[in-house]
Design an enzyme around this catalytic site. Structure first.
Site, mmCIF file in Angstrom:
data_model
loop_
_atom_site.group_PDB
_atom_site.id
_atom_site.type_symbol
_atom_site.label_atom_id
_atom_site.label_comp_id
_atom_site.label_asym_id
_atom_site.label_seq_id
_atom_site.Cartn_x
_atom_site.Cartn_y
_atom_site.Cartn_z
ATOM 1 N N GLY A 12 0.775 -1.240 0.000
ATOM 2 C CA GLY A 12 0.000 0.000 0.000
ATOM 3 C C GLY A 12 0.802 1.282 0.000
ATOM 4 N N SER A 13 2.015 1.259 -0.541
ATOM 5 C CA SER A 13 2.772 2.519 -0.554
ATOM 6 C C SER A 13 2.103 3.545 -1.468
ATOM 7 C CB SER A 13 4.228 2.293 -0.952
ATOM 8 O OG SER A 13 4.340 1.913 -2.303
ATOM 9 N N ASN A 14 1.467 3.080 -2.529
ATOM 10 C CA ASN A 14 0.736 4.028 -3.392
ATOM 11 C C ASN A 14 -0.517 4.548 -2.695
ATOM 12 O OD1 ASN A 14 1.893 4.376 -6.264
ATOM 13 N ND2 ASN A 14 2.225 2.223 -5.773
ATOM 14 N N LYS A 63 -17.205 -14.787 -7.821
ATOM 15 C CA LYS A 63 -16.754 -13.473 -8.305
ATOM 16 C C LYS A 63 -17.945 -12.527 -8.457
ATOM 17 C CE LYS A 63 -13.754 -11.288 -11.549
ATOM 18 N NZ LYS A 63 -12.352 -11.265 -11.826
ATOM 19 N N ASN A 105 -5.628 2.593 -13.147
ATOM 20 C CA ASN A 105 -4.648 1.665 -12.574
ATOM 21 C C ASN A 105 -3.233 2.195 -12.803
ATOM 22 O OD1 ASN A 105 -3.678 -0.790 -11.411
ATOM 23 N ND2 ASN A 105 -3.286 -1.599 -13.463
ATOM 24 N N SER A 134 3.266 3.068 -16.023
ATOM 25 C CA SER A 134 2.129 3.448 -16.867
ATOM 26 C C SER A 134 0.913 3.670 -15.974
ATOM 27 C CB SER A 134 1.789 2.335 -17.860
ATOM 28 O OG SER A 134 2.891 2.026 -18.672
ATOM 29 N N ASP A 143 -4.571 -4.664 -18.091
ATOM 30 C CA ASP A 143 -3.464 -3.738 -18.373
ATOM 31 C C ASP A 143 -3.492 -3.231 -19.817
ATOM 32 O OD1 ASP A 143 -2.503 -4.002 -15.759
ATOM 33 O OD2 ASP A 143 -1.289 -5.728 -16.277
HETATM 34 C C1 GRF Z 1 2.996 -1.029 -7.655
HETATM 35 O O1 GRF Z 1 4.259 -1.271 -8.205
HETATM 36 C C2 GRF Z 1 1.962 -0.871 -8.756
HETATM 37 O O2 GRF Z 1 2.497 -0.371 -9.936
HETATM 38 C C3 GRF Z 1 1.483 -2.281 -8.962
HETATM 39 O O3 GRF Z 1 1.500 -2.863 -7.698
HETATM 40 C C4 GRF Z 1 2.485 -2.238 -6.886
HETATM 41 C C5 GRF Z 1 1.829 -1.867 -5.599
HETATM 42 O O4 GRF Z 1 2.739 -1.367 -4.657
HETATM 43 N N1 GRF Z 1 0.189 -2.283 -9.606
HETATM 44 P P1 GRF Z 1 2.209 -0.751 -3.298
HETATM 45 O O5 GRF Z 1 1.340 -1.817 -2.625
HETATM 46 O O6 GRF Z 1 1.419 0.475 -3.621
HETATM 47 O O7 GRF Z 1 3.428 -0.461 -2.468
#
Ligand code: GRF
Length: 190
Positions: A12-14, A63, A105, A134, A143
């Site tokens: 979850g760093s993003n 699902k 995404n 991307s 993707d």
């Molecule tokens: C990221 O590299 C993103 O591009 C991919 O999954 C990874 C998630 O990283 N879809 P984080 O959990 O946000 O650290």
């Protein structure tokens, strides 16, 4: 104000970068995290940021049941836009259509190269000189949706895969937050 949902499965760093961005922003709000793994570290991050989360069990349910539940939750929370951030489930075409809000995404490669999992490692193990990130809309092709932004980085194999991963993450955090803010601002204007 755009009401944002983030979908994530792991570290979850993003999510963290987006949460920090929208805390400062004070216009748009992350109202919900959808997570499919009960032990994912991203849940701790959500707690720290006071973001409500829902854990969705993809294993015990079909699902269709799972996606119907997510659709209900999105509606209840009046979500306007979804950002996927390391969400390891594929959303069905029916889900994308029924949600009928933008879904975005981020992927750690220069699409259309290295779609799917392990993209970063596959790029590293290739003979490519550059890779990157991307940011794209989500459609039924994994993707494969319309690109919004790509950023490149040189692959320095002397520094190793971990270094490349760190650099990719830095790029992701910088640009995903910017794109997210811009898209939310545009949503507000429309
Ligand atoms: C990221 O590299 C993103 O591009 C991919 O999954 C990874 C998630 O990283 N879809 P984080 O959990 O946000 O650290």
């Amino acid at each position: 104000m755009a009401r944002i949902a983030v979908f994530a499965s792991g570290n979850g760093s993003n999510f963290e970068a987006l949460a920090a961005k929208f805390k400062d922003d004070k216009i748009h709000n992350i109202v919900l995290l959808i997570c499919d793994r009960k032990n994912a570290y991203v849940l701790e991050r959500a707690k720290n940021h006071g973001v409500k989360f829902e854990i969705i069990n993809y294993v015990k349910n079909s699902k269709k049941e799972v996606e119907d539940r997510i659709l209900r939750i999105l509606k209840e929370n009046e979500v306007d836009i979804i950002f996927l951030a390391g969400f390891m489930r594929i959303l069905s075409a029916e889900f994308i259509e029924k949600a009928s809000i933008p879904i975005i995404n981020i992927h750690p490669s220069l699409l259309p190269k290295y779609k799917g999992t392990e993209a970063l490692r596959r790029a590293y193990e290739s003979t490519d000189d550059i890779t990157g990130i991307s940011i794209h809309y989500v459609n039924k092709e994994v993707d494969g949706g319309e690109l919004i932004l790509q950023k490149e980085i040189i692959i320095d194999r002397d520094k190793g895969l971990d270094f490349l991963e760190k650099e990719i993450h830095k790029l992701e955090h910088k640009w995903y937050t910017k794109v997210a803010k811009d898209l939310c601002d545009k949503l507000e204007e429309s």
